[in-house]
Scaffold this motif. Structure first.
Motif, short mmCIF file in Angstrom:
data_model
loop_
_atom_site.label_atom_id
_atom_site.label_comp_id
_atom_site.label_asym_id
_atom_site.label_seq_id
_atom_site.Cartn_x
_atom_site.Cartn_y
_atom_site.Cartn_z
N LYS A 136 -13.81 3.09 -3.55
CA LYS A 136 -13.70 3.51 -2.15
C LYS A 136 -13.05 2.41 -1.31
N GLY A 137 -13.34 1.16 -1.62
CA GLY A 137 -12.70 0.05 -0.92
C GLY A 137 -11.20 0.04 -1.15
N TYR A 138 -10.80 0.35 -2.37
CA TYR A 138 -9.38 0.42 -2.73
C TYR A 138 -8.67 1.49 -1.89
N GLU A 139 -9.25 2.68 -1.86
CA GLU A 139 -8.62 3.78 -1.12
C GLU A 139 -8.57 3.47 0.38
N ALA A 140 -9.66 2.95 0.93
CA ALA A 140 -9.69 2.61 2.35
C ALA A 140 -8.66 1.52 2.67
N ALA A 141 -8.59 0.51 1.81
CA ALA A 141 -7.64 -0.59 2.03
C ALA A 141 -6.20 -0.10 1.94
N LYS A 142 -5.89 0.73 0.97
CA LYS A 142 -4.53 1.28 0.87
C LYS A 142 -4.13 1.97 2.16
N GLY A 143 -5.04 2.77 2.70
CA GLY A 143 -4.75 3.46 3.97
C GLY A 143 -4.54 2.49 5.11
N MET A 144 -5.36 1.45 5.16
CA MET A 144 -5.23 0.46 6.24
C MET A 144 -3.91 -0.29 6.13
N TYR A 145 -3.55 -0.70 4.92
CA TYR A 145 -2.27 -1.39 4.73
C TYR A 145 -1.11 -0.47 5.08
N GLN A 146 -1.19 0.79 4.67
CA GLN A 146 -0.12 1.73 4.98
C GLN A 146 -0.02 2.02 6.48
N ASN A 147 -1.12 1.78 7.20
CA ASN A 147 -1.12 1.94 8.66
C ASN A 147 -0.80 0.65 9.39
N GLY A 148 -0.29 -0.36 8.68
CA GLY A 148 0.20 -1.56 9.35
C GLY A 148 -0.60 -2.83 9.20
N ALA A 149 -1.72 -2.79 8.48
CA ALA A 149 -2.51 -4.01 8.32
C ALA A 149 -1.75 -5.05 7.51
#
Length: 181
Positions: free
Chosen positions: A51-64
């Protein structure tokens, strides 16, 4: 908690309000997003790397640019996502770049926030042996060497590390200068 070239801060875990308000006090232009992997009374989010992987991927894709994962074992998923996408992650509690399970991803781990439990235990034992033990709450912040950060990998620039070491502010006010190799 840190600044990046693009000024995007992301946090996974349970400290978001403290860290995010500190970010804004350092630089009001920082964009902040936080997410929780689970909510009380469900504490499974502290050991859910998938779940951390999926959440992080989304955050990075949103500009993190960087994610500070204050969520125990879930951080392993954040490190994996950071590695795959050429981004940074920050560990928590111990030097996560030294964990065998993170060996493949250690080049993406910028630093880790340390809880210096060894300092608190040593202080307690030494005081007890000397007959000076205290009851009640004791706080071990930066001044008491109860918090710290790691420099494994050498990704924090020396001049910023010097400023961090000399700081008497709360660790969340530290400003990191990022330089991805």
């Amino acid at each position: 908690f840190f600044s990046s070239r693009r000024r995007h801060t992301r946090l996974q875990g349970d400290w978001s309000s403290d860290v995010c308000s500190s970010d804004l006090s350092v630089n009001p232009k920082i964009k902040i997003q936080s997410t929780y992997i689970s909510n009380p009374p469900d504490f499974s989010g502290f050991n859910a790397p998938d779940k951390g992987y999926e959440a992080a991927k989304g955050m990075y894709q949103n500009g993190a640019d960087v994610i500070y994962s204050a969520a125990g074992g879930t951080g392993a998923g954040t490190h994996k996502a950071a590695f795959e996408l050429g981004k940074w992650s920050i560990g928590v509690d111990a030097d996560e770049a030294l964990y065998a399970s993170n060996a493949k991803y250690k080049t993406a781990i910028l630093t880790s926030m340390l809880k210096r439990v060894d300092t608190a235990c040593n202080t307690f034992v030494q005081a007890a042996l000397a007959g000076r033990s205290k009851s009640g709450t004791q706080i071990f912040g930066l001044a008491q060497k109860g918090l710290g950060y790691t420099t494994t990998g050498g990704y924090l620039r020396d001049r910023k590390s010097t400023r961090l070491n000399s700081s008497h502010l709360v660790i969340s006010y530290a400003v990191f200068c990022l330089k991805k190799k």
